[in-house]
Scaffold this active site. Structure first.
Site, short mmCIF file in Angstrom:
data_model
loop_
_atom_site.label_atom_id
_atom_site.label_comp_id
_atom_site.label_asym_id
_atom_site.label_seq_id
_atom_site.Cartn_x
_atom_site.Cartn_y
_atom_site.Cartn_z
CB CYS A 1 -0.87 -0.07 1.21
SG CYS A 1 -1.94 -1.33 1.27
CE LYS B 1 -7.26 -1.83 4.78
NZ LYS B 1 -7.03 -1.30 3.37
NE ARG C 1 -4.86 -8.34 0.72
CZ ARG C 1 -4.30 -8.49 1.89
NH1 ARG C 1 -3.67 -10.02 2.02
NH2 ARG C 1 -4.49 -7.76 2.91
NE ARG D 1 -1.40 -4.84 1.06
CZ ARG D 1 -2.21 -4.99 0.32
NH1 ARG D 1 -3.45 -5.55 0.61
NH2 ARG D 1 -1.85 -5.05 -0.84
CD GLU E 1 -3.42 3.66 13.62
OE1 GLU E 1 -3.67 4.48 13.05
OE2 GLU E 1 -2.40 3.02 13.53
CE LYS F 1 -11.16 -2.95 4.21
NZ LYS F 1 -10.66 -2.31 2.81
O1 PB1 Z 1 -13.41 -5.89 0.65
C1 PB1 Z 1 -12.34 -5.78 1.00
O2 PB1 Z 1 -11.51 -6.84 1.28
C2 PB1 Z 1 -11.54 -4.66 1.10
C3 PB1 Z 1 -10.11 -4.71 1.18
C4 PB1 Z 1 -9.31 -3.32 1.54
C5 PB1 Z 1 -9.75 -2.25 0.32
N1 PB1 Z 1 -9.70 -0.93 0.95
C6 PB1 Z 1 -7.76 -3.39 1.52
C7 PB1 Z 1 -7.44 -4.99 1.72
C8 PB1 Z 1 -6.20 -5.09 1.49
O3 PB1 Z 1 -5.29 -5.02 2.48
O4 PB1 Z 1 -5.67 -5.84 0.57
C9 PB1 Z 1 -7.18 -2.90 0.37
C10 PB1 Z 1 -5.93 -1.94 1.08
N2 PB1 Z 1 -5.66 -0.96 0.17
#
Ligand code: PB1
Length: 322
Positions: free
Chosen positions: A129, A194, A204, A216, A232, A247
């Site tokens: 990311c 997150k 993914r 990650r 956070e 999330k």
């Molecule tokens: O629906 C999902 O699983 C969303 C995943 C999410 C999208 N913002 C992240 C998942 C990941 O960490 O791969 C993408 C990160 N930028």
């Protein structure tokens, strides 16, 4: 034995139950995530997410009209690039898929609020990311790149930007850049809390964004941590976030409730791809009633304290709530 209070008195009739219902879903609560692909006439189903497709801009516009007619208010766009490189350079290109989609949507379906995901993972060859320096994600070098991505979205007309990268300080960096360039009125929906969740697998696949090496966990949060979520979120509030997001959603209802009690900003929760695909798979196997479980899961997320829910079920739920 004489019972003074009988809770069942208010459960006796459907009308009574409806009158005293504490949590009510509305179509305005939902934000529908969409995948924008390069090309023309592309409508590519995502195997792991039945009902979800990668859409070229022309196909996205068709679906956007359907979404508007269902009474939904907002979409969240994830872009797929033509080419990936080490710096994810296409992410900030004015000719990128998201930038093109935003311009067309604002012109042709102005009733819909267009939110854009700000991240590099779908655009980088390594799938992280942020930018890689000496084998790890370089936080501060990534901030400028992410701010440029957000700026390119605002310049294309995005109504709101949503940084999902989890770099430290990215909300402040994006806020500063947007303000410097005359976009002080573009809000930031921060993926403030997150988690490094295993529920992102189907996404993914959809976004072709799995990390090429490692994982990650050095930037997304440890699923075991709750107090850290407060830290956070507080940082993002200080940096200027307008909406906070937790999330994933269902595996983190406690965190949603904790943040709803602690902060007065609007709170979003993202029912992620794995949460969606789980329900779809069990329903396909005949083990669960998809509609009932979908509504129960969305109600749970709202009951926990979410004001807004990002969900791939948005269209199905809106059709039921008409
Ligand atoms: O629906 C999902 O699983 C969303 C995943 C999410 C999208 N913002 C992240 C998942 C990941 O960490 O791969 C993408 C990160 N930028």
């Amino acid at each position: 034995m004489e019972l003074v209070f009988r809770p069942r008195r208010l459960r006796r009739h459907a009308t009574l139950r409806k009158m005293v219902r504490e949590t009510v879903l509305r179509r305005e609560d939902f934000i529908y995530p969409m995948f924008v692909a390069p090309g023309q006439g592309v409508r590519q189903p995502v195997d792991a997410m039945p009902g979800v497709c990668r859409l070229s801009v022309d196909q996205l516009l068709k679906e956007a009209r359907e979404i508007r007619d269902l009474g939904l208010s907002a979409v969240l766009l994830f872009g797929l690039p033509l080419t990936k490189d080490d710096t994810g350079s296409e992410a900030a290109s004015p000719k990128g898929t998201v930038q093109r989609a935003v311009r067309r949507l604002k012109k042709e379906v102005p009733e819909l609020l267009v939110i854009t995901d700000v991240c590099l993972c779908a655009y980088t060859s390594h799938g992280h990311c942020g930018l890689i320096h000496q084998g790890e994600v370089d936080n501060d070098a990534s901030l400028e790149a992410l701010a440029q991505v957000a700026l390119s979205h605002a310049e294309a007309g995005a109504d709101m930007v949503a940084p999902s990268d989890m770099m430290d300080g990215r909300v402040g960096a994006i806020r500063e850049t947007l303000d410097e360039r005359g976009f002080e009125m573009v809000p930031i929906m921060s993926y403030a809390v997150k988690y490094a969740s295993s529920f992102y697998g189907p996404f993914r696949e959809a976004a072709e964004s799995a990390p090429a090496f490692g994982d990650r966990r050095a930037y997304q949060m440890d699923p075991a941590n709750a107090r850290e979520a407060l830290r956070e979120a507080a940082l993002d509030v200080e940096e200027g976030a307008d909406i906070l997001m937790v999330k994933p959603a269902m595996p983190y209802l406690d965190i949603i409730t904790q943040l709803a009690g602690e902060f007065d900003l609007p709170l979003a929760a993202y029912q992620v791809s794995g949460e969606y695909s789980m329900i779809k798979a069990a329903a396909q196997l005949g083990w669960l009633d998809e509609t009932a479980v979908m509504l129960e899961s969305l109600t749970a997320i709202k009951r926990a304290g979410a004001d807004l829910i990002l969900t791939y079920f948005a269209k199905q739920a809106a059709a039921l709530l008409k």
